[in-house]
Design a protein around this motif. Sequence first.
Motif, PDB file in Angstrom:
ATOM      1  N   VAL A  33       0.784  -1.166  -0.046  1.00 63.82           N
ATOM      2  CA  VAL A  33       0.175  -0.092  -0.060  1.00 63.82           C
ATOM      3  C   VAL A  33       0.707   1.412   0.008  1.00 63.82           C
ATOM      4  O   VAL A  33       0.688   2.135  -0.724  1.00 63.82           O
ATOM      5  N   HIS A  34       1.950   1.314   0.642  1.00 66.35           N
ATOM      6  CA  HIS A  34       2.965   2.171   0.762  1.00 66.35           C
ATOM      7  C   HIS A  34       3.402   2.615  -0.644  1.00 66.35           C
ATOM      8  O   HIS A  34       3.544   3.789  -1.287  1.00 66.35           O
ATOM      9  N   ALA A  35       3.755   1.571  -1.421  1.00 65.94           N
ATOM     10  CA  ALA A  35       4.398   1.816  -2.972  1.00 65.94           C
ATOM     11  C   ALA A  35       3.130   2.399  -3.703  1.00 65.94           C
ATOM     12  O   ALA A  35       3.393   3.201  -4.562  1.00 65.94           O
ATOM     13  N   LEU A  36       2.099   1.930  -3.362  1.00 65.74           N
ATOM     14  CA  LEU A  36       0.830   2.567  -4.075  1.00 65.74           C
ATOM     15  C   LEU A  36       0.657   4.070  -4.016  1.00 65.74           C
ATOM     16  O   LEU A  36       0.452   4.857  -4.735  1.00 65.74           O
ATOM     17  N   VAL A  37       0.639   4.309  -2.630  1.00 65.71           N
ATOM     18  CA  VAL A  37       0.619   5.666  -2.220  1.00 65.71           C
ATOM     19  C   VAL A  37       1.552   6.590  -2.921  1.00 65.71           C
ATOM     20  O   VAL A  37       1.449   7.641  -3.436  1.00 65.71           O
ATOM     21  N   GLN A  38       3.040   5.938  -3.063  1.00 66.17           N
ATOM     22  CA  GLN A  38       3.886   6.745  -3.591  1.00 66.17           C
ATOM     23  C   GLN A  38       3.857   6.790  -4.946  1.00 66.17           C
ATOM     24  O   GLN A  38       4.087   7.886  -5.692  1.00 66.17           O
ATOM     25  N   ARG A  39       3.257   5.837  -5.929  1.00 65.29           N
ATOM     26  CA  ARG A  39       2.845   5.951  -7.432  1.00 65.29           C
ATOM     27  C   ARG A  39       1.879   6.846  -7.556  1.00 65.29           C
ATOM     28  O   ARG A  39       2.110   7.809  -8.292  1.00 65.29           O
ATOM     29  N   ILE A  40       1.100   6.999  -6.621  1.00 66.14           N
ATOM     30  CA  ILE A  40      -0.218   7.717  -6.796  1.00 66.14           C
ATOM     31  C   ILE A  40       0.277   9.307  -6.617  1.00 66.14           C
ATOM     32  O   ILE A  40       0.115  10.360  -7.457  1.00 66.14           O
ATOM     33  N   ALA A  41       1.110   9.800  -5.652  1.00 67.93           N
ATOM     34  CA  ALA A  41       1.707  10.889  -5.468  1.00 67.93           C
ATOM     35  C   ALA A  41       2.626  11.251  -6.290  1.00 67.93           C
ATOM     36  O   ALA A  41       2.636  12.566  -7.005  1.00 67.93           O
ATOM     37  N   ASP A  42       3.555  10.477  -6.939  1.00 67.23           N
ATOM     38  CA  ASP A  42       4.193  10.723  -8.339  1.00 67.23           C
ATOM     39  C   ASP A  42       3.286  11.053  -9.406  1.00 67.23           C
ATOM     40  O   ASP A  42       3.648  12.313 -10.099  1.00 67.23           O
ATOM     41  N   LEU A  43       2.266  10.607  -9.642  1.00 69.65           N
ATOM     42  CA  LEU A  43       1.313  11.030 -10.644  1.00 69.65           C
ATOM     43  C   LEU A  43       0.833  12.414 -10.323  1.00 69.65           C
ATOM     44  O   LEU A  43       0.792  12.959 -11.345  1.00 69.65           O
ATOM     45  N   ALA A  44       0.428  12.675  -9.148  1.00 76.27           N
ATOM     46  CA  ALA A  44      -0.149  14.021  -8.900  1.00 76.27           C
ATOM     47  C   ALA A  44       1.219  15.117  -9.084  1.00 76.27           C
ATOM     48  O   ALA A  44       0.833  16.084  -9.450  1.00 76.27           O
ATOM     49  N   ALA A  45       2.262  14.796  -8.502  1.00 72.15           N
ATOM     50  CA  ALA A  45       3.440  15.560  -8.646  1.00 72.15           C
ATOM     51  C   ALA A  45       3.687  15.990 -10.282  1.00 72.15           C
ATOM     52  O   ALA A  45       3.824  17.069 -10.774  1.00 72.15           O
ATOM     53  N   ASP A  46       3.571  14.748 -11.077  1.00 70.97           N
ATOM     54  CA  ASP A  46       3.898  14.886 -12.494  1.00 70.97           C
ATOM     55  C   ASP A  46       2.794  15.721 -13.128  1.00 70.97           C
ATOM     56  O   ASP A  46       2.839  16.888 -13.922  1.00 70.97           O
ATOM     57  N   ALA A  47       1.348  15.817 -12.533  1.00 72.93           N
ATOM     58  CA  ALA A  47       0.243  16.510 -13.146  1.00 72.93           C
ATOM     59  C   ALA A  47       0.460  17.869 -12.975  1.00 72.93           C
ATOM     60  O   ALA A  47      -0.102  18.664 -13.624  1.00 72.93           O
ATOM     61  N   GLU A  48       0.814  18.203 -11.625  1.00 72.66           N
ATOM     62  CA  GLU A  48       1.140  19.523 -11.054  1.00 72.66           C
ATOM     63  C   GLU A  48       2.390  20.219 -11.477  1.00 72.66           C
ATOM     64  O   GLU A  48       2.706  21.279 -11.309  1.00 72.66           O
ATOM     65  N   GLY A  49       3.133  19.407 -12.429  1.00 71.25           N
ATOM     66  CA  GLY A  49       4.415  19.819 -12.759  1.00 71.25           C
ATOM     67  C   GLY A  49       5.404  20.153 -11.810  1.00 71.25           C
ATOM     68  O   GLY A  49       6.329  21.329 -11.750  1.00 71.25           O
ATOM     69  N   GLU A  50       5.325  19.371 -10.581  1.00 70.37           N
ATOM     70  CA  GLU A  50       6.183  19.439  -9.488  1.00 70.37           C
ATOM     71  C   GLU A  50       6.964  18.298  -9.431  1.00 70.37           C
ATOM     72  O   GLU A  50       6.687  17.363  -9.881  1.00 70.37           O
ATOM     73  N   PRO A  51       8.091  18.706  -8.567  1.00 67.00           N
ATOM     74  CA  PRO A  51       9.035  17.433  -8.484  1.00 67.00           C
ATOM     75  C   PRO A  51       8.586  16.336  -7.539  1.00 67.00           C
ATOM     76  O   PRO A  51       7.813  16.609  -6.608  1.00 67.00           O
ATOM     77  N   ARG A  52       8.916  15.161  -7.988  1.00 59.61           N
ATOM     78  CA  ARG A  52       8.592  14.105  -7.275  1.00 59.61           C
ATOM     79  C   ARG A  52       9.249  14.145  -5.669  1.00 59.61           C
ATOM     80  O   ARG A  52      10.388  14.289  -5.850  1.00 59.61           O
ATOM     81  N   ARG A  53       8.435  13.676  -4.917  1.00 59.13           N
ATOM     82  CA  ARG A  53       9.032  13.716  -3.521  1.00 59.13           C
ATOM     83  C   ARG A  53       8.724  12.398  -2.989  1.00 59.13           C
ATOM     84  O   ARG A  53       7.543  11.813  -2.893  1.00 59.13           O
ATOM     85  N   PRO A  54       9.611  11.935  -2.066  1.00 63.80           N
ATOM     86  CA  PRO A  54       9.197  10.422  -1.421  1.00 63.80           C
ATOM     87  C   PRO A  54       8.147  10.720  -0.269  1.00 63.80           C
ATOM     88  O   PRO A  54       8.056  11.683   0.508  1.00 63.80           O
TER      89      PRO A  54
END
Length: 86
Positions: A19-40
């Motif tokens: 589930v944590h890995a899923l949370v990270q992947r969704i967070a990465d998609l959100a960062a990409d969509a916002e044009g922001e850097p990915r963060r752990p």
Amino acid sequence: MASRWAVPAGPEGTRGDLVHALVQRIADLAADAEGEPRRPVPRLVADPALTDQLRVVAADLLAAAPPEPVIATAVADVRAVQATLS
């Protein structure tokens, strides 16, 4: 008694790891969509907080209003994790 999050979920590790890995992947998609850097996304001590983390990153993704294929990717990922946990 071990937490339900500590139960092995296959080669990916425990249910919490999955589930944590899923949370990270969704967070990465959100960062990409916002044009922001990915963060752990931090792994909190209390794994039950994973559901709250998932809610937050999913809301962030929806607020970013990404194109439909990005939403479809996120939905497919959630369903795959759900199927693994079932």
